[in-house]
Design a protein around this motif. Structure first.
Motif, short mmCIF file in Angstrom:
data_model
loop_
_atom_site.label_atom_id
_atom_site.label_comp_id
_atom_site.label_asym_id
_atom_site.label_seq_id
_atom_site.Cartn_x
_atom_site.Cartn_y
_atom_site.Cartn_z
N GLU A 25 0.83 -1.21 0.00
CA GLU A 25 0.00 0.00 0.00
C GLU A 25 0.87 1.27 0.00
OE1 GLU A 25 -3.36 0.10 2.62
OE2 GLU A 25 -3.44 2.29 2.63
N SER A 26 1.78 1.35 0.97
CA SER A 26 2.54 2.60 1.13
C SER A 26 3.47 2.87 -0.05
CB SER A 26 3.32 2.59 2.44
OG SER A 26 4.30 1.58 2.43
N ARG A 27 3.96 1.81 -0.68
CA ARG A 27 4.86 1.99 -1.82
C ARG A 27 4.08 2.01 -3.14
NH1 ARG A 27 10.35 1.01 -0.15
NH2 ARG A 27 10.98 0.41 -2.24
N ASN A 28 2.77 1.91 -3.00
CA ASN A 28 1.89 2.02 -4.16
C ASN A 28 2.24 1.04 -5.27
OD1 ASN A 28 -0.44 3.17 -5.06
ND2 ASN A 28 0.59 4.83 -6.17
N PHE A 29 2.41 -0.21 -4.89
CA PHE A 29 2.71 -1.25 -5.87
C PHE A 29 1.54 -1.37 -6.83
CE2 PHE A 29 3.23 -5.57 -7.51
CZ PHE A 29 4.59 -5.59 -7.80
N PRO A 30 1.79 -1.49 -8.14
CA PRO A 30 0.70 -1.49 -9.13
C PRO A 30 -0.14 -2.76 -9.09
CG PRO A 30 2.82 -1.90 -10.20
CD PRO A 30 3.13 -1.57 -8.78
N ILE A 31 -1.18 -2.71 -8.27
CA ILE A 31 -2.02 -3.89 -8.04
C ILE A 31 -3.40 -3.70 -8.69
CG2 ILE A 31 -3.31 -5.11 -6.22
CD1 ILE A 31 -0.87 -4.79 -4.44
N GLN A 327 10.75 -5.04 -2.71
CA GLN A 327 11.75 -4.43 -3.60
C GLN A 327 12.08 -5.37 -4.77
OE1 GLN A 327 14.66 -3.58 -0.53
NE2 GLN A 327 14.39 -1.37 -0.79
N ILE A 328 12.11 -6.67 -4.48
CA ILE A 328 12.32 -7.64 -5.57
C ILE A 328 11.15 -7.55 -6.55
CG2 ILE A 328 12.47 -10.10 -6.17
CD1 ILE A 328 13.89 -10.55 -3.45
N ALA A 329 9.93 -7.47 -6.01
CA ALA A 329 8.74 -7.36 -6.87
C ALA A 329 8.82 -6.09 -7.73
CB ALA A 329 7.48 -7.36 -6.01
N GLU A 330 9.23 -5.01 -7.12
CA GLU A 330 9.36 -3.74 -7.86
C GLU A 330 10.40 -3.86 -8.97
OE1 GLU A 330 8.12 -0.82 -4.11
OE2 GLU A 330 10.24 -1.13 -4.59
N LEU A 331 11.48 -4.57 -8.66
CA LEU A 331 12.54 -4.81 -9.63
C LEU A 331 12.00 -5.60 -10.82
CD1 LEU A 331 15.73 -4.97 -10.15
CD2 LEU A 331 15.66 -7.09 -8.84
N LEU A 332 11.16 -6.60 -10.53
CA LEU A 332 10.57 -7.41 -11.59
C LEU A 332 9.67 -6.57 -12.49
CD1 LEU A 332 9.63 -10.67 -9.58
CD2 LEU A 332 11.65 -10.27 -11.02
N VAL A 333 8.93 -5.68 -11.85
CA VAL A 333 8.05 -4.78 -12.61
C VAL A 333 8.90 -3.89 -13.51
CG1 VAL A 333 6.49 -2.79 -12.43
CG2 VAL A 333 6.13 -4.82 -10.98
N GLU A 334 9.90 -3.28 -12.90
CA GLU A 334 10.75 -2.33 -13.61
C GLU A 334 11.45 -2.97 -14.82
OE1 GLU A 334 13.69 -0.59 -10.95
OE2 GLU A 334 14.96 -0.27 -12.71
N LYS A 335 11.93 -4.20 -14.61
CA LYS A 335 12.67 -4.89 -15.66
C LYS A 335 11.75 -5.75 -16.54
CE LYS A 335 16.79 -3.64 -14.00
NZ LYS A 335 17.50 -2.53 -14.66
N ASN A 336 10.49 -5.61 -16.31
CA ASN A 336 9.50 -6.40 -17.07
C ASN A 336 9.77 -7.90 -16.93
OD1 ASN A 336 7.19 -6.68 -18.61
ND2 ASN A 336 8.34 -6.71 -20.54
N LEU A 337 10.06 -8.31 -15.73
CA LEU A 337 10.36 -9.73 -15.48
C LEU A 337 9.24 -10.42 -14.69
CD1 LEU A 337 14.09 -9.21 -14.41
CD2 LEU A 337 13.33 -10.45 -16.46
#
Lengths: 347, 347
Positions: A25-31, A327-337
């Protein structure tokens, strides 16, 4: 509009699970859709996410369908059982348990250290052990400048490492002791309030416990080298949710404390806490609730010309577990992984 | 009839002082007369000794007359002021403060290690720092077999090291936290309950605190060698009265853990606590009130072929302070050394 993902938290009601929820929630992960899964015991409980009440569902084959990402934090046996199911059904699993960490096909990631490892995932990515994450964040920037040859660690690990029940137990024990009663130990093997003891994981034949061997093996895997020699003594202390570590590093040639300080003052995920005059250094109460690993007391080891001593504290539930996973999840989003092995295969 | 002595405890009402009183009684030290001395604040208080009420007197020139032995535990400045007075008046002083420890003319004694040093006393004998005593007792028997080359220590030090008031403070803080209130730190610089912090003694220019340098310098003096290289990280933990230490030892050649275990199983002042299956090792709550230093988790350091790791706990007030002082006094009686420099001069 940027992409959004269907996410599940497996083990949503635990100490790490509730922190995962807060961080998403706080990091606003794209859900686009969030599912809370847990064991039968917690089913039906409602947890708040962005103002909405989400009811905890039981984990099942069906519950794991139509997901992009599963953040698993329900223990090793649950992960072993359900992570492959989730992957088979098309999700990527970021697993907080030790079940897959040493599997050579599973990347073990601290985003500040080895984000590139994410690219080779085959559906499961492992989140390292808490003590290892905190250590890795603090010493990787030094290792980049001059390879670390040997690490001797002594840890001061909080109750949270054993879960929310252990945190409650240490408080109940403290209250009992203050009232002159005997403390009761049910979750942990011995009373922890006003006491401490070597980490209560099984010992191997060489006298090292599982927690210590995690520090040894996981650090090597994350750093991508088997050359670092590591010894650790892991100890549980009556602190609620931040771990501390006394770290002795050995290099091939001297490493100036001032250089180390300069490097760590701008390293990602690190906050230097060093007020020598006020005797103010990292403390668990100040690391609690923070994202950074607090590092201080950087000094030349007076027992070795190429040694460096340092002291660190980090929130065990946050960077030691939930934050690193997000942070790993964010990395996956960023790198399209953020697509499962299946998705790769079907490409 | 065997000889008896006129004894005074200076700092009788402190944590160590009351333990000295208890030990003189329980160990049946040959006393003809016992005087309790303290600062003005505690004067008039009555403490029990062998069923009798002894009233605390103010320390003064006059109060130090006609004594054979003074056990001083009232802090460095009090010792600096009054120990020379007591010696001048004919007493031997066993001083628990750091005031005289590094004075080359003052023996610094752990009876299990260097009892022979007592013979050269000139009126004052220093009782080492608590962490040093516990370490010395545990590793001296190994050093006898094969010289230790290097020690890396991380300590877990109880509130008692800062006195009775710090012990009370950590309990008050815990009670406040359990009631959702902010803990107040008055005796110690930061809240200690459910927290920990690097030892609150002044830091030197190399980034080592006084407590750490005591471990370095006192261990070398007691062992009679400047050759041992020592580094320490001293940390205060929310434990009441027993210190723990994670110790990494380095030798010139490998030291088998089994040999170390065998040696320590019959070393004076040491109790081996090692149940690998039950994961039962030394703990502060089990060291509390005991005379022995509990040692366990003896294992080959997997990061160094000549390294040995071990874990110890010991009662900080007892063997870490009061017991060691009383054992020195017993040693003086046994060796007929309980006479002041003056007595030697007048012989």
């Amino acid at each position: 509009m940027s992409k959004t993902y269907r996410v599940a938290i497996l083990g949503a009601t635990g100490a790490v699970g509730t922190e995962l929820l807060e961080l998403l929630e706080s990091r606003n992960f794209p859900i686009s859709e969030l599912k809370l899964l847990a064991s039968e015991r917690s089913v039906g409980r409602a947890l708040k996410f962005k103002g909405e009440n989400l009811v905890v569902e039981p984990v099942s084959d069906r519950a794991l369908e139509n997901l992009d990402l599963v953040l698993a934090s329900a223990g090793g046996s649950t992960s072993k059982k359900w992570a492959p199911v989730a992957v088979e059904k098309g999700a990527v699993v970021i697993d907080n348990s030790s079940a897959f960490r040493m599997n050579p096909e599973v990347p073990l990631i601290v985003p500040e250290v080895n984000p590139q490892a994410a690219a080779s995932h085959q559906g499961i990515i492992a989140n390292p052990n808490c003590t290892t994450i905190l250590l890795a964040v603090a010493i990787w920037p030094l290792h980049q400048v001059k390879p670390i040859q040997r690490i001797i660690a002594a840890t001061y690990q909080s109750a949270s490492g054993a879960g929310a029940k252990a945190m409650a137990e240490v408080k109940t024990q403290a209250a009992a002791i203050l009232q002159g009663q005997e403390p009761v130990a049910e979750v942990l093997p011995y009373p922890l309030a006003f006491n401490l003891f070597p980490h209560n994981t099984p010992m191997n034949n060489f006298g090292y416990c599982e927690e210590e061997m995690k520090m040894v093996n996981e650090t090597r895997k994350i750093f991508g080298t088997q050359e670092i020699r590591i010894s650790a003594t892991c100890v549980r202390v009556p602190v609620l949710r931040a771990h501390s570590e006394a770290i002795n590093l050995e290099f091939a040639t001297p490493f100036s404390p001032d250089t180390a300080r300069e490097i760590l003052s701008h390293s990602p995920g690190v906050k230097l806490v060093e007020d020598w005059r006020a005797n103010h250094f990292p403390m668990p109460i100040e690391a609690t609730g923070r994202d950074e690993v607090l590092v201080g007391r950087i000094r030349q080891d007076i027992s070795h010309p190429c040694g460096l001593e340092l002291w660190l504290c980090g929130d065990q539930i946050r960077k030691g577990a939930a934050l690193n996973a997000v942070q790993i999840a964010e990395l996956l989003v960023e790198k399209n992984l953020l697509k499962s092995a299946q998705a790769y295969i079907s490409q």
